[in-house]
Design a protein around this motif. Structure first.
Motif, PDB file in Angstrom:
ATOM      1  N   SER A 141     -26.140  -2.095  13.288  1.00 14.18           N
ATOM      2  CA  SER A 141     -25.970  -1.432  11.997  1.00 14.18           C
ATOM      3  C   SER A 141     -25.259  -2.384  11.054  1.00 14.18           C
ATOM      4  O   SER A 141     -24.705  -3.407  11.461  1.00 14.18           O
ATOM      5  N   SER A 142     -25.258  -2.033   9.777  1.00 13.68           N
ATOM      6  CA  SER A 142     -24.565  -2.861   8.798  1.00 13.68           C
ATOM      7  C   SER A 142     -23.061  -2.611   8.854  1.00 13.68           C
ATOM      8  O   SER A 142     -22.606  -1.596   9.389  1.00 13.68           O
TER       9      SER A 142
ATOM     10  N   VAL B 295     -11.489   0.066  19.549  1.00 18.48           N
ATOM     11  CA  VAL B 295     -11.474  -1.395  19.498  1.00 18.48           C
ATOM     12  C   VAL B 295     -12.626  -1.931  18.658  1.00 18.48           C
ATOM     13  O   VAL B 295     -12.463  -2.930  17.940  1.00 18.48           O
ATOM     14  N   LEU B 296     -13.780  -1.277  18.668  1.00 16.70           N
ATOM     15  CA  LEU B 296     -14.875  -1.715  17.788  1.00 16.70           C
ATOM     16  C   LEU B 296     -14.528  -1.469  16.330  1.00 16.70           C
ATOM     17  O   LEU B 296     -14.892  -2.251  15.448  1.00 16.70           O
ATOM     18  N   ASN B 297     -13.817  -0.381  16.067  1.00 16.90           N
ATOM     19  CA  ASN B 297     -13.364  -0.109  14.707  1.00 16.90           C
ATOM     20  C   ASN B 297     -12.490  -1.254  14.203  1.00 16.90           C
ATOM     21  O   ASN B 297     -12.636  -1.725  13.064  1.00 16.90           O
ATOM     22  N   ALA B 298     -11.582  -1.722  15.059  1.00 21.20           N
ATOM     23  CA  ALA B 298     -10.699  -2.835  14.678  1.00 21.20           C
ATOM     24  C   ALA B 298     -11.459  -4.157  14.593  1.00 21.20           C
ATOM     25  O   ALA B 298     -11.256  -4.958  13.670  1.00 21.20           O
ATOM     26  N   LYS B 299     -12.341  -4.412  15.563  1.00 21.49           N
ATOM     27  CA  LYS B 299     -13.083  -5.673  15.585  1.00 21.49           C
ATOM     28  C   LYS B 299     -13.853  -5.902  14.288  1.00 21.49           C
ATOM     29  O   LYS B 299     -13.844  -7.006  13.720  1.00 21.49           O
ATOM     30  N   TYR B 300     -14.564  -4.855  13.833  1.00 22.48           N
ATOM     31  CA  TYR B 300     -15.409  -5.033  12.648  1.00 22.48           C
ATOM     32  C   TYR B 300     -14.627  -4.910  11.350  1.00 22.48           C
ATOM     33  O   TYR B 300     -15.205  -5.072  10.271  1.00 22.48           O
TER      34      TYR B 300
ATOM     35  N   VAL C  92     -27.756 -10.328  17.637  1.00 27.00           N
ATOM     36  CA  VAL C  92     -27.307  -9.532  16.499  1.00 27.00           C
ATOM     37  C   VAL C  92     -26.025  -8.787  16.867  1.00 27.00           C
ATOM     38  O   VAL C  92     -25.754  -8.547  18.054  1.00 27.00           O
ATOM     39  N   PRO C  93     -25.215  -8.407  15.880  1.00 22.83           N
ATOM     40  CA  PRO C  93     -23.946  -7.730  16.166  1.00 22.83           C
ATOM     41  C   PRO C  93     -24.144  -6.460  16.995  1.00 22.83           C
ATOM     42  O   PRO C  93     -25.008  -5.630  16.692  1.00 22.83           O
ATOM     43  N   GLN C  94     -23.330  -6.313  18.021  1.00 24.15           N
ATOM     44  CA  GLN C  94     -23.440  -5.180  18.935  1.00 24.15           C
ATOM     45  C   GLN C  94     -22.748  -3.942  18.370  1.00 24.15           C
ATOM     46  O   GLN C  94     -21.551  -3.938  18.110  1.00 24.15           O
ATOM     47  N   THR C  95     -23.523  -2.898  18.191  1.00 25.26           N
ATOM     48  CA  THR C  95     -23.097  -1.543  17.832  1.00 25.26           C
ATOM     49  C   THR C  95     -21.904  -1.458  16.880  1.00 25.26           C
ATOM     50  O   THR C  95     -20.893  -0.817  17.202  1.00 25.26           O
ATOM     51  N   PRO C  96     -21.992  -2.049  15.673  1.00 27.41           N
ATOM     52  CA  PRO C  96     -20.890  -1.857  14.720  1.00 27.41           C
ATOM     53  C   PRO C  96     -20.629  -0.381  14.434  1.00 27.41           C
ATOM     54  O   PRO C  96     -19.482   0.021  14.184  1.00 27.41           O
ATOM     55  N   TRP C  97     -21.675   0.447  14.486  1.00 27.71           N
ATOM     56  CA  TRP C  97     -21.543   1.882  14.194  1.00 27.71           C
ATOM     57  C   TRP C  97     -20.611   2.600  15.151  1.00 27.71           C
ATOM     58  O   TRP C  97     -20.064   3.668  14.824  1.00 27.71           O
ATOM     59  N   LEU C  98     -20.414   2.041  16.357  1.00 34.19           N
ATOM     60  CA  LEU C  98     -19.567   2.707  17.345  1.00 34.19           C
ATOM     61  C   LEU C  98     -18.153   2.904  16.818  1.00 34.19           C
ATOM     62  O   LEU C  98     -17.484   3.892  17.162  1.00 34.19           O
ATOM     63  N   GLY C  99     -17.689   2.002  15.968  1.00 36.10           N
ATOM     64  CA  GLY C  99     -16.350   2.113  15.410  1.00 36.10           C
ATOM     65  C   GLY C  99     -16.193   3.195  14.377  1.00 36.10           C
ATOM     66  O   GLY C  99     -15.084   3.405  13.862  1.00 36.10           O
ATOM     67  N   SER C 100     -17.280   3.913  14.079  1.00 36.06           N
ATOM     68  CA  SER C 100     -17.214   5.020  13.118  1.00 36.06           C
ATOM     69  C   SER C 100     -17.589   6.363  13.737  1.00 36.06           C
ATOM     70  O   SER C 100     -17.643   7.376  13.030  1.00 36.06           O
TER      71      SER C 100
END
Length: 474
Positions: A188-189, A315-320, A209-217
């Motif tokens: 995702s973007s 952690v994905l929320n913080a990473k992105y 490609v970036p792994q699951t940016p949406w997971l952080g939301s």
């Protein structure tokens, strides 16, 4: 002390319990006459463990990334937990309570809850081009028919089945619109940063490609929001501490490191195991070794999966947000290695050949590569540090002591792909946290501080979640 066993080693107490458990029920599934082989349920002590393993096989078999997969594991484990609590009591339900008539079959409720939840999402969440994922629906139905055929027909089975169906429908309704994206494996973007030193970009060798940016939301299961415990920023690249962190991972994490010991190398590979399998196996092993009853087994598995999901969302929320660069990008720098392809490519996240850190006290090496392939998401904080620490807290709080006396299985580099042949024993939760910090450094994919911050984050996520869910009532 932590002791390590590898190459098919399994702790003695588990081997003895395995003999007592016996073999799985074997039967031909009704309505599956086209199958030439007999269907077999997992050889585990009870229905809850069997369907936890079936859920694990389904989720991992779908190709879901680990954080993404924990969402589906949580759906199934919560439905099972609520079904068991409805019949047996003793713990607070997750969400609205479900009514259960006296004498309802727990086994029927567990099978129905797990199957109906999993079949809601598989194969509907699959990419149609993913044949293995698309076949999961038929496999689940086979397991369901086999499991139900083993339960005596009668009012207890019928009422238990109704409880399980209600539990599944409740979880599906509660989680509708939670932010999960499909099909499985979807990227995702996200808000990017201006290209520059310290900024994350895609990493070799595949530049995925970036792994699951949406997971952080995604809406967490236990937390108020995925950014509830937002960590402090990474250290400045101009600092002495950055130089120390850079040099440490450069020395110990390289594929050809001359200072990393064989035990450190084995430990780095140990933590490349799929975390969904790793900690569900650990929970099932604990339940067997300590002879947990039905309610406590369901409760432990629900705790493991929902806390893991929330930890990985956090952690994905913080990473992105931080978008901090991986060691392979920082250490390889802007140079060109004559013996292998560049560590940077035209990925849209920065120019080619890229940036160095601007610190005269660090020395880049364009030929440096990590021992372990770098995951395709930003570096800070460490996801394994976060998740493993959260799991350490789950086991400690479930057992009521930091003296967890726990065996965890992981990858043995001497064995076949995907194996869990290595076994590490941990006397305390602190030993587990300490080891994962070293493991990701020795693998060359995290700076020490990133794992330390992740460990702190994971402990806070787990402690908050378990203070707000799964409480016992007697």
């Amino acid at each position: 002390m932590r002791k390590i066993e590898t190459s098919q080693a399994v702790p003695r107490r588990y081997r003895l319990l395995g003999l007592l458990v016996g073999v799985a029920v074997v039967a031909t599934v009704a309505g599956a006459s086209s199958r030439s082989a007999q269907a077999v349920l997992p050889a585990l002590p009870n229905t809850i463990q069997q369907w936890n393993k079936i859920a694990e096989n389904t989720v991992v078999g779908s190709g879901a990334f680990q954080g993404e997969g924990e969402i589906y594991m949580s759906y199934a484990s919560l439905a099972v937990y609520n079904a068991v609590v409805a019949i047996q009591g003793g713990s607070e339900p997750y969400g609205p309570a479900i009514a259960a008539p006296a004498g309802a079959s727990v086994d029927a409720a567990v099978v129905e809850a797990a199957y109906r939840t999993l079949s809601t999402y598989f194969p509907s969440s699959c990419n149609p081009a993913n044949a293995a994922c698309m076949a999961l629906g038929a496999s689940l139905l086979t397991d369901y028919n086999l499991a139900m055929a083993a339960i005596p027909t009668g009012p207890a089975k019928a009422s238990g089945s109704a409880v399980g169906l209600a539990a599944a429908k409740s979880i599906v309704a509660l989680r509708t619109g939670d932010g999960r994206l499909t099909p499985i494996g979807t990227t995702s973007s996200f808000e990017t940063r201006d290209p520059g030193k310290g900024v994350w970009r895609l990493t070799p060798p595949m530049f995925l490609v970036p792994q699951t940016p949406w997971l952080g939301s995604v809406q967490p299961f236990l937390l108020k929001s995925p950014g509830q415990f937002h960590p402090e920023p990474p250290i400045p690249l101009s600092s002495r501490e950055w130089v120390r962190q850079f040099n440490e991972v450069k020395s110990y994490g390289g594929a050809t490191s001359a200072v990393r010991t064989s035990d450190q190398t084995a430990t780095a590979w140990f933590y490349t195991a799929n975390v969904i399998r790793q900690f569900n196996i650990a929970a099932r092993d604990l339940a067997t070794a300590r002879a947990l009853d039905t309610r406590d087994t369901a409760r432990l598995l629900a705790m493991v999966n929902t806390v893991s999901a929330d930890a990985l969302m956090s952690v994905l929320n913080a990473k992105y947000r931080f978008l901090f660069w991986r060691p392979v990008t920082a250490i390889a720098g802007a140079g060109v290695c004559p013996s292998q392809p560049s560590a940077v490519t035209a990925d849209g996240y920065g120019p080619v050949p890229g940036f160095d850190d601007g610190n005269a006290a660090t020395v880049e090496d364009p030929c440096w590569r990590p021992l372990v392939t770098t995951p395709n998401h930003p570096e800070y904080p460490a996801a394994h540090g976060t998740n493993t620490s959260a799991m350490a807290e789950v086991f400690a709080e479930f057992l009521g002591t930091d003296q967890i006396d726990l065996d965890i299985r992981g990858f043995d580099a001497a064995g076949p792909a995907g194996n869990f042949n290595a076994v590490h024993h941990f006397d305390t939760a602190a030993q587990l946290r300490e080891e994962v910090i070293g493991a990701r450094l020795w693998g060359g994919i995290h700076y020490r501080r990133s794992s330390e911050v992740g460990v702190h984050l994971g402990q806070k996520v787990a402690h908050f979640g378990l203070n707000h869910a799964f409480k016992t009532t007697g």
